[in-house]
Design a protein around this motif. Structure first.
Motif, PDB file in Angstrom:
ATOM      1  N   ASN A  49       0.807  -1.163   0.031  1.00  0.00           N
ATOM      2  CA  ASN A  49       0.148   0.009  -0.083  1.00  0.00           C
ATOM      3  C   ASN A  49       0.854   1.202   0.008  1.00  0.00           C
ATOM      4  N   ALA A  65      -8.187   5.122  13.395  1.00  0.00           N
ATOM      5  CA  ALA A  65      -8.503   5.660  12.130  1.00  0.00           C
ATOM      6  C   ALA A  65      -8.230   7.217  12.233  1.00  0.00           C
ATOM      7  N   ALA A  70     -11.416   7.549   6.691  1.00  0.00           N
ATOM      8  CA  ALA A  70     -10.817   6.193   7.077  1.00  0.00           C
ATOM      9  C   ALA A  70     -11.857   5.659   8.214  1.00  0.00           C
ATOM     10  N   LEU A  74     -14.163   1.836   7.974  1.00  0.00           N
ATOM     11  CA  LEU A  74     -14.109   0.808   8.966  1.00  0.00           C
ATOM     12  C   LEU A  74     -15.476   0.474   9.743  1.00  0.00           C
ATOM     13  N   THR A  83     -11.719  -0.772  16.601  1.00  0.00           N
ATOM     14  CA  THR A  83     -11.317   0.575  16.404  1.00  0.00           C
ATOM     15  C   THR A  83     -11.313   0.883  17.761  1.00  0.00           C
ATOM     16  N   TYR A 126      -4.788   3.825  10.528  1.00  0.00           N
ATOM     17  CA  TYR A 126      -5.247   4.097   8.894  1.00  0.00           C
ATOM     18  C   TYR A 126      -5.358   5.686   8.700  1.00  0.00           C
ATOM     19  N   ARG A 152      -1.802   2.156   7.112  1.00  0.00           N
ATOM     20  CA  ARG A 152      -2.349   2.063   5.628  1.00  0.00           C
ATOM     21  C   ARG A 152      -2.672   3.654   5.142  1.00  0.00           C
ATOM     22  N   SER A 154      -4.643   5.837   2.551  1.00  0.00           N
ATOM     23  CA  SER A 154      -5.770   5.867   1.214  1.00  0.00           C
ATOM     24  C   SER A 154      -4.909   5.978   0.013  1.00  0.00           C
ATOM     25  N   GLU A 171      -9.243   0.320  -2.431  1.00  0.00           N
ATOM     26  CA  GLU A 171      -9.293   0.806  -1.020  1.00  0.00           C
ATOM     27  C   GLU A 171     -10.028  -0.170  -0.044  1.00  0.00           C
ATOM     28  N   GLU A 174      -8.956  -4.021  -0.335  1.00  0.00           N
ATOM     29  CA  GLU A 174      -7.713  -4.341   0.751  1.00  0.00           C
ATOM     30  C   GLU A 174      -7.944  -4.075   2.279  1.00  0.00           C
ATOM     31  N   VAL A 175      -9.070  -2.922   2.631  1.00  0.00           N
ATOM     32  CA  VAL A 175      -9.109  -2.822   4.020  1.00  0.00           C
ATOM     33  C   VAL A 175     -10.023  -4.002   4.448  1.00  0.00           C
ATOM     34  N   THR A 178      -7.785  -7.066   4.526  1.00  0.00           N
ATOM     35  CA  THR A 178      -6.795  -6.819   6.135  1.00  0.00           C
ATOM     36  C   THR A 178      -7.508  -7.212   7.020  1.00  0.00           C
TER      37      THR A 178
END
Length: 330
Positions: A49, A65, A70, A74, A83, A126, A152, A154, A171, A174-175, A178
């Motif tokens: 990334n 975040a 971001a 989430l 989070t 993030y 990560r 963006s 985006e 991949e999030v 992950t």
């Protein structure tokens, strides 16, 4: 505009429509925790990334975040239970996410200090904007990695060329991958696709008005260039960004350039301490702009700043702007 911000509908893969997150697991379950502690399905997972390669042995359990978009990604993926901190809102969190957001500790009104960030004991940070990882403040990605913290950024802020729906797919995919919830990402993207295509169908035969994005500025105008998702949103909504040739996500242009390009519509980004009405008056009260078609005809449209960045609000933005540019097609 804060200094940290500078970025054709492509058919996405057919996907099932978005279901309520509660139906697909919502917050992490005890099984999620067991998977993370042991051999989580689909892990280890390696992803590169923005030039940083990370290998995850298990999904993150303590994410922070650092920007609103971001945070909302989430939350849209049902990850509020993993989070442990959030920071830097541009405007109000979407009402649908507010109950989940209210359960998360706000570390700072803007960016937290390194000490406060590390004090949250994150295993994943993030950032929505590149300024989230400020080396001078000790929050750079390399330094976080040395502390055992994955990160990560963006992809809007490391994509060469224009940012569009391909990058939105990257985006969110991949999030979600992950965090070990790829199916939630697919459902979210399916809903974005369905809604954007519906707007496209309504405006496809409409004339595309020339749009000037007014973010902020007095001596010059901060506007949306051709590299960010904001440019794509204007196009998908049935307009044409008059500064699409500006090779940046955001950039400053002279008022002379605005006059030369004769925009028919002004799109105002709503955020921060300057109201939409104050921005309108700045334009309306400038004699030099009096003959610009958008100003002469007082044709203004509005989007919140949080809808003009790469996140879960892209479909919201296209729907809203499409309706404002083409009210007869709504």
């Amino acid at each position: 505009m804060p200094s940290y911000r500078r970025a054709l509908l492509r058919a996405l893969l057919p996907l099932p429509l978005l279901m309520p997150l509660a139906a697909c697991g919502g917050s992490p379950t005890p099984q999620d925790g067991k998977a993370a502690a042991g051999a989580a399905p689909g892990f280890p997972y390696t992803v590169t990334n923005c030039g940083v390669t990370s290998t995850y042995q298990a999904p993150p359990q303590r994410a922070v975040a650092m920007n609103q978009h971001a945070t909302e990604i989430l939350l849209a993926l049902g990850l509020e239970g993993r989070t442990v901190g959030t920071a830097y809102l541009d405007d109000a969190v979407l009402p649908a996410y507010r109950p989940a957001y209210d359960k998360i500790k706000v570390l700072a009104k803007e960016y937290p200090s390194k000490e406060i960030l590390l004090g949250a004991n994150p295993d994943f940070v993030y950032g929505g904007y590149s300024s989230a990882f400020d080396k001078a403040q000790g929050r750079d990605r390399e330094g976080l990695a040395q502390s055992g913290i994955n990160s990560r950024l963006s992809v809007e802020y490391c994509t060469e060329g224009k940012v569009g729906l391909d990058q939105l797919r990257t985006e969110i995919t991949e999030v979600a991958r992950t965090f070990g919830v790829p199916e939630r990402g697919e459902r979210l993207l399916a809903d974005e696709q369905r809604r954007i295509e519906a707007v496209g169908a309504r405006v496809k035969d409409k004339a595309k008005p020339a749009v000037f994005v007014y973010d902020a500025g007095e001596d010059s105008a901060s506007t949306s260039g051709g590299s960010g998702i904001g440019n794509e949103i204007v196009s998908l909504a049935g307009g044409t960004n008059v500064f699409a040739d500006l090779d940046d996500t955001f950039g400053d242009v002279s008022w002379e350039k605005v006059i030369e390009r004769k925009p028919e519509v002004v799109l105002i980004y709503d955020y921060g301490g300057t109201t939409v009405e104050a921005k309108k008056q700045r334009l309306l009260n400038d004699p030099a702009l009096a003959q610009v078609p958008a100003i002469k005809n007082q044709r203004f449209v509005v989007l919140p700043l949080s809808s003009a960045v790469l996140g879960v609000r892209v479909a919201d933005a296209v729907e809203s702007l499409g309706g404002q540019l083409h009210p007869d097609a709504a």
